[in-house]
Motif scaffolding. Structure first.
Motif, PDB file in Angstrom:
ATOM      1  N   SER A 132       0.845   3.862  -3.241  1.00 21.29           N
ATOM      2  CA  SER A 132       0.146   5.128  -2.969  1.00 21.29           C
ATOM      3  C   SER A 132       0.605   6.248  -3.889  1.00 21.29           C
ATOM      4  CB  SER A 132       0.329   5.537  -1.506  1.00 21.29           C
ATOM      5  OG  SER A 132       1.701   5.751  -1.221  1.00 21.29           O
ATOM      6  N   SER A 133       1.848   6.214  -4.351  1.00 22.46           N
ATOM      7  CA  SER A 133       2.337   7.246  -5.261  1.00 22.46           C
ATOM      8  C   SER A 133       2.276   6.801  -6.720  1.00 22.46           C
ATOM      9  CB  SER A 133       3.792   7.604  -4.922  1.00 22.46           C
ATOM     10  OG  SER A 133       4.632   6.465  -5.042  1.00 22.46           O
ATOM     11  N   HIS A 188      -6.553  11.133  -2.663  1.00 21.95           N
ATOM     12  CA  HIS A 188      -6.582  10.858  -4.103  1.00 21.95           C
ATOM     13  C   HIS A 188      -7.976  10.776  -4.729  1.00 21.95           C
ATOM     14  CE1 HIS A 188      -2.265  10.118  -4.385  1.00 21.95           C
ATOM     15  NE2 HIS A 188      -2.347   9.400  -3.274  1.00 21.95           N
ATOM     16  N   ILE A 210      -5.275   7.438   2.264  1.00 20.92           N
ATOM     17  CA  ILE A 210      -4.999   7.367   0.818  1.00 20.92           C
ATOM     18  C   ILE A 210      -6.227   7.812   0.030  1.00 20.92           C
ATOM     19  CG2 ILE A 210      -4.407   5.827  -1.097  1.00 20.92           C
ATOM     20  CD1 ILE A 210      -2.924   4.069   0.938  1.00 20.92           C
ATOM     21  N   THR A 254      -6.069   3.265   4.875  1.00 20.18           N
ATOM     22  CA  THR A 254      -7.043   3.207   3.779  1.00 20.18           C
ATOM     23  C   THR A 254      -7.729   4.552   3.594  1.00 20.18           C
ATOM     24  OG1 THR A 254      -7.448   0.873   4.315  1.00 20.18           O
ATOM     25  CG2 THR A 254      -9.051   1.971   2.892  1.00 20.18           C
ATOM     26  N   ALA A 311      -3.412   0.924  -4.083  1.00 18.29           N
ATOM     27  CA  ALA A 311      -2.931   1.176  -2.726  1.00 18.29           C
ATOM     28  C   ALA A 311      -4.056   1.018  -1.710  1.00 18.29           C
ATOM     29  CB  ALA A 311      -2.342   2.588  -2.646  1.00 18.29           C
ATOM     30  N   ILE A 312      -5.232   1.530  -2.033  1.00 18.11           N
ATOM     31  CA  ILE A 312      -6.384   1.406  -1.123  1.00 18.11           C
ATOM     32  C   ILE A 312      -6.743  -0.062  -0.929  1.00 18.11           C
ATOM     33  CG2 ILE A 312      -8.863   1.857  -0.941  1.00 18.11           C
ATOM     34  CD1 ILE A 312      -8.281   4.569  -2.336  1.00 18.11           C
ATOM     35  N   ALA A 351       0.833  -1.204   0.000  1.00 13.24           N
ATOM     36  CA  ALA A 351       0.000   0.000   0.000  1.00 13.24           C
ATOM     37  C   ALA A 351       0.866   1.251   0.000  1.00 13.24           C
ATOM     38  CB  ALA A 351      -0.933  -0.007   1.204  1.00 13.24           C
ATOM     39  N   ALA A 408      -3.548   4.927  -6.799  1.00 13.73           N
ATOM     40  CA  ALA A 408      -4.264   5.000  -5.519  1.00 13.73           C
ATOM     41  C   ALA A 408      -5.237   3.844  -5.312  1.00 13.73           C
ATOM     42  CB  ALA A 408      -4.990   6.338  -5.411  1.00 13.73           C
TER      43      ALA A 408
END
Length: 863
Positions: free
Chosen positions: A345-346, A372, A368, A365, A352-353, A341, A349
Motif C-alpha cells: 500500500s505504501s 490512491h 486503498i 480494497t 496492493a489493491i 496488501a 497501490a
C-alpha cells in the motif's frame, strides 16, 4: 549409464558447442527443463566419433562413495573403453574391498594407459550436495584427470566442488540457466520442429512468456496444439495442468521441506524483496533464503542491489507455484495476500489493491483505492485506475470515489455528458460521509470538475475556477492533499499560459506545482508541470537552459515508458520551436509533428501555436503544400471560435509568407501593407517586413520594423534585426552592419541561426564583408557561412529511431481487430506497457492513429 537417445525434435544449438567442447571441464547448472542432459548427450555422441564417452546419471544411492565408484567403473565398461585395450577387470573385482579413493586413482591410471581421448559425463550431480565424501571423489577426478580426458557435469544445484583453480587456469566453462535458455531464434526453431506454423508475433510472445526456458517452450507448443487458439498460448500456459504437474514433480518435489515452503510463500508476486517476503511470512531471514534460491538456480534472479535487493521469479514458475499454495493451503494464501496488501500500500497501490481483493477484504480494497486513485491518475496510470475499479466490491462506503474516478476517465476520453452523470452520482454517494472525510472528498470532486472544465471548454477556461479553488485552499484551516494542490496549481498555470498572461506568474505557478508533485512523489504530474513551463519560459530568454530541461524531463519519461504521455507535448513542441530558430529544420518538423500527435484534443491554444511554427518550418524546407495544410488548420480553429486573441494577426502574417512562396507576390504585398489586426502577434511585423524586402520594397520593410516593440523576445529581436540588415544592405546603407551585429549578438548565446539561414544568399555577401568590417561574433559568422554553404542540416530526430523487435511484434497486432487489452494479454504484458509500445510506434512512424500506422507500415514494407 548410457546417454538419452537423440530426438527428432532436438534443436541444434551451435552457439553452445564451442563452450561445451572447448574446455577440459564444463559445468551446466540450471533447474529442470533447461536441456542440460540433451546438450551433454550430444557432446558425448560427438566424442564417440574419435574416442570414448563414459556416461553416468547419478541418483541418491551415489551419495555412498563405494556405490559411486562402482557405478563409475560399470559405466566405463559399457562405454567400449575396453575395446581400446584398457583393463577394467581388476577394478571390478575390487570395488567392494578397496578404499574408494584408491579405486578412483586406479581408474585414472587405466585412462592414462589407454591414451585415447575420453569424455566422462556426470549427469544429475545435485544428488551429491549432501554427501561431502562422494563430492570429494568428484573433486579428485577433476584434479587428476589425464590431459586427454574431458569431464562434463550437469546439475540443478552444483555440489561444493573446488572449481576456483580450474577457473583461474581457464580450464572451466560454467554455463547457467541464462546461457542455456533458448534464444528467440531457437524458440522459433523449436516451434517449426514441432510442425506448427505460428506467426512471428505469437512465437515472440511464447519466447517472452517462457523466458526461453526450453521446457516451457515445449509446453507452449503442446498447448498450441491442444487449445488451437494460438494468440492465447501465453495466458493458457499460466493455467496449463501439464506444466503445473511438471513443475510439481520435477522442481518442487526435489526441494527440501523448508525451501519448498519458502518458495510457496514467496511467489505471491513475480517481483519480490526481502522485506516483502518477511512481512508475508512473519520472519526475518528472507534475504538469506532468496539468495539461496538464486544460487540454486531455482527460477529466481537478482534484479537490483539498491538499499534493498529485488528479485524476479520466472513468471510461469511463480504463477503455478502460487496456484498450488491456493489449492493446498487456501487460508494461508488469504492471510498472505492481506499481509502483502498492507506492505504494497505504501509502495504500489495497484498491486496492493490486487492483493486486498484476492484476500477478499472489500473494506481494505476500497480504502486503498480511495487513498490512491487520484495520484494514480495524475501519474498517467489510467489503466491502473480502471483495473482497480474492476476489483472494488459492488457495495462500498467509498463508492463516491469510484464514481469520481470513472468521471475523470470519461473526461479524459472526451465523454463529458457521461462524466457529468458520474459526478452527480458521486455527489449523492458522498453526502453521508463524516465531516472530515466529506471535506476531502469535496476537494477531489472539485479537481474532477476542474478537469471537466479544462478538457471540455479549453485550458484557458479552467483558469478562473482553478484560481478560486486555490484561494479556497489558502483560507481553509486544514491542509490540502499535495496531489490535489499540485494538480490545481498546474491547471491555473496552464490556463494562464493559454491566456498568454503574465509570464512570471505562469512560471511561478507551474514551478510550484512541479515542486509540490516532486515532494509527493508524483513524477508524471511533476513532468507535466515542467513540460508546461517550457513555452512560457521563452520570456526569460534562457533558451538553452530550457532545452536541457525539456530533454531531461522527456528522458525521465522515456525511462518510465511514458514517451507518449500527452501532457508532455509542450516540451516536445518547445524543442521543435527551438530547432526552427536554430535552423535545424528536419529535426524541427519531426518534433513539431510529434507534439501534435501527442497533444490533448482540447488544447487548441497549444495546437495553434505549434501549427504556426510547423507552417514556417515547412516553408523553410520548401514544402509549400505542407505549409498550406498546417495554416489551413489554424484558419479552421479561428473560424470555429477556438483561438487565442492574437491568432488573427498571427495567421495574417503567415498568409503573407505563404502567398510569397506560392508566387502571388502582389497579394502578399497588399496583405503586408494592410492594417495590423489587434492584438498584435509579436512576430507579425518581422514577417510583414520579410514579405516586403523579398518583394523589392526594402524601405517599406524598414518602416514596418519601426513598429516592433523595444522590449521584444530574443528570437523576435534576432529575426527583426536580420530582416533589417537585409533591407539596409539592399539600400547600400552602411548601418546594415550595425543591424547585423545586433542580430548576431541576439543569436549567438543560443545559436539562433535560423533567420540568417532563411535569408541565405541575401545575407552571404554582407556576412563576409562583416568579418572585414569587424565583429565581436566572428565565430557565429563563420558558423552561419559554413551552414549556408553546406545547405540545411539534415538532422534526424532522436525520436525517429527504427522500431524495436517488440514494437515490430505489436505492429502486427495493429493490423488485427484485437483491442489494446487483448494485445496485452496475448503478449503477456500489462495494458499500460502495450499502450506505451503502441505510442512509440505512432511516434516513430509519424502518425496519430491505428489506421494511419497500418497504412504507413505498409508503405514502408514493415509487414
Amino acid at each position: 549409464m548410457t546417454p538419452p537417445p537423440a530426438s527428432a525434435q532436438t534443436i541444434d544449438r551451435p552457439r553452445l558447442v564451442p563452450l561445451i567442447d572447448g574446455h577440459p571441464v564444463v559445468v551446466l547448472a540450471g533447474m529442470a527443463g533447461y536441456g542440460k542432459s540433451t546438450l551433454l548427450a550430444e557432446a558425448a555422441r560427438r566424442q564417440q566419433e574419435h574416442g570414448v564417452a563414459i556416461w553416468l546419471t547419478l541418483d541418491d544411492s551415489d551419495r555412498v562413495p563405494v556405490r559411486l565408484v562402482s557405478d563409475l567403473i560399470t559405466a566405463a565398461g559399457m562405454s567400449n573403453l575396453e575395446a581400446t585395450g584398457a583393463d577394467l577387470a581388476p577394478l571390478r573385482e575390487s570395488t567392494l574391498r578397496a578404499e574408494p579413493l584408491t579405486l578412483v586413482d586406479s581408474f585414472l591410471e587405466v585412462l592414462y594407459d589407454a591414451a585415447v581421448p575420453s569424455t566422462l559425463v556426470l549427469d544429475d550431480l545435485q544428488h551429491l550436495t549432501v554427501s561431502p565424501a562422494s563430492a570429494g571423489l568428484v573433486d579428485h577426478l577433476l584434479r587428476w584427470a589425464p590431459a586427454n580426458m574431458r569431464i562434463a557435469i550437469a546439475a540443478r544445484v552444483v555440489p561444493p566442488l573446488r572449481l576456483q583453480r580450474l577457473r583461474l587456469d581457464d580450464r572451466l566453462a560454467y554455463l547457467t540457466h541464462e546461457d542455456l535458455a533458448f534464444t528467440s531464434d531457437e524458440t522459433a526453431e523449436a516451434v517449426r520442429a514441432a510442425g506448427l506454423d505460428l506467426d512471428a508475433a505469437t512465437v515472440g510472445s511464447i519466447h517472452d512468456t517462457t523466458g526461453g526456458w526450453p521446457a516451457g517452450v515445449r509446453m507452449a507448443v503442446l498447448a498450441a496444439r491442444q487449445y488451437g487458439i494460438r494468440q492465447q498460448v501465453p495466458p493458457e500456459l499460466r493455467r496449463d495442468q501439464a506444466l503445473a504437474e511438471y513443475l510439481a514433480t520435477e522442481v518442487l518435489a526435489s526441494l527440501s521441506d523448508d525451501v519448498r515452503e519458502f518458495v510457496l510463500d514467496s511467489t505471491l508476486d513475480e517481483q519480490v524483496c526481502p522485506s516483502l517476503v518477511d512481512s508475508v511470512r512473519g520472519t526475518h531471514n528472507a534475504e538469506v533464503l532468496l539468495e539461496q534460491c538464486v544460487a540454486d538456480g531455482l527460477f529466481l534472479s537478482r534484479r537490483s542491489n539498491g538499499s534493498e535487493p529485488w528479485y524476479s521469479w520466472h513468471p510461469l514458475f511463480a504463477a503455478h507455484t502460487h496456484r498450488r499454495l491456493v489449492a493446498d493451503h487456501p487460508e494461508r494464501a488469504t492471510a498472505q495476500h492481506a499481509a502483502a496488501a498492507a506492505w504494497w500500500s505504501s509502495v504500489d497501490a495497484p498491486t496492493a489493491i490486487r492483493h486486498a481483493a484476492m484476500a477478499g477484504d472489500g473494506g481494505l480494497t476500497s480504502g486503498i483505492f480511495t487513498k490512491h486513485w487520484l495520484e494514480l491518475f495524475l501519474e498517467g496510470r489510467e489503466d491502473a485506475v480502471l483495473d482497480a475499479l474492476d476489483q472494488l466490491p459492488e457495495q462500498s462506503s467509498y463508492s463516491g470515489d469510484a464514481h469520481l474516478a470513472r468521471a475523470l476517465i470519461l473526461v479524459q476520453q472526451g465523454k463529458m455528458d457521461e462524466a457529468g452523470f458520474e459526478i452527480d452520482a458521486a455527489r449523492g454517494a458522498g453526502g453521508g460521509l463524516p465531516a472530515a472525510e466529506k471535506a476531502r472528498f469535496e476537494d477531489r470532486m472539485a479537481v474532477v470538475e476542474l478537469f471537466r472544465t479544462g478538457y471540455g471548454l479549453g485550458l484557458s477556461a479552467a483558469f478562473e475556477p482553478g484560481a478560486a479553488l486555490l484561494e479556497r485552499f489558502d483560507q481553509s484551516q486544514r491542509p490540502t492533499e499535495p496531489a490535489i494542490l499540485a494538480s490545481v496549481q498546474m491547471f491555473v498555470g496552464m490556463g494562464e499560459a493559454r491566456l498568454q498572461g503574465q509570464g512570471g506568474l505562469v512560471l511561478e505557478m507551474l514551478r510550484s506545482s512541479a515542486a509540490t508533485a516532486h515532494d509527493t512523489g508524483l513524477l508524471a504530474l511533476e513532468l507535466t508541470a515542467l513540460a508546461e513551463s517550457c513555452i512560457p519560459a521563452v520570456a526569460e530568454g534562457r533558451l538553452s537552459e530550457t532545452r536541457d530541461l525539456a530533454v531531461n524531463l522527456l528522458t525521465r519519461a522515456e525511462e518510465r515508458g511514458w514517451v507518449g504521455l500527452s501532457t508532455l507535448a509542450p516540451a516536445v513542441a518547445f524543442l521543435g520551436w527551438l530547432d526552427y530558430w536554430r535552423g535545424n529544420l528536419h529535426e524541427s518538423r519531426a518534433q513539431l509533428e510529434r507534439s501534435l500527435s501527442m497533444m490533448l484534443p482540447f488544447d487548441w491554444e497549444l495546437r495553434g501555436l505549434t501549427l504556426n511554427f510547423l507552417t514556417k518550418t515547412c516553408l523553410s524546407l520548401g514544402d509549400v503544400t505542407g505549409a498550406r495544410r498546417a495554416a489551413d488548420q489554424i484558419e479552421g480553429l479561428i473560424e470555429s471560435g477556438r483561438s487565442a486573441p492574437m491568432w488573427p494577426s498571427m495567421y495574417a502574417a503567415l498568409e503573407g509568407l505563404l502567398l510569397m512562396a506560392e508566387g502571388r507576390t502582389g497579394e502578399a504585398v497588399a496583405l503586408a501593407r494592410g492594417p495590423v489586426t489587434e492584438p498584435e502577434y509579436p512576430l507579425s511585423r518581422a514577417h510583414r517586413a520579410t514579405v516586403l524586402v523579398r518583394a523589392g520594397l526594402p524601405t517599406d520593410a524598414l518602416a514596418e520594423l519601426d513598429h516592433v516593440p523595444a522590449d521584444r523576445f530574443v528570437h523576435v529581436e534576432c529575426a527583426s534585426r536580420c530582416v533589417e540588415a537585409e533591407a539596409r544592405a539592399a539600400l547600400d546603407r552602411p548601418d546594415a552592419h550595425t543591424s547585423l551585429e545586433l542580430a548576431l549578438a541576439a543569436a549567438e548565446p543560443d545559436e539562433l541561426y535560423g533567420p540568417f539561414l532563411a535569408s541565405g544568399e541575401q545575407l552571404r555577401g554582407l556576412l563576409r564583408s562583416h568579418l572585414r568590417h569587424g565583429t565581436a561574433h566572428a565565430t557565429a559568422v563563420t558558423q552561419v557561412l559554413a551552414r549556408i554553404s553546406s545547405g540545411q542540416r539534415q538532422d534526424v530526430t532522436g525520436w525517429s529511431e527504427q522500431l524495436t523487435q517488440r514494437e515490430h511484434e505489436i505492429l502486427h497486432y495493429l493490423a488485427t481487430n484485437l483491442t489494446a487489452a487483448e494485445i496485452a494479454e496475448a503478449e503477456y504484458i500489462s495494458l499500460h506497457t502495450a499502450k506505451t509500445h503502441i505510442a512509440h510506434i505512432y511516434q516513430k512512424l509519424g502518425v496519430s492513429s491505428r489506421r494511419a500506422a497500418i497504412r504507413r507500415a505498409a508503405e514502408l514494407e514493415l509487414y
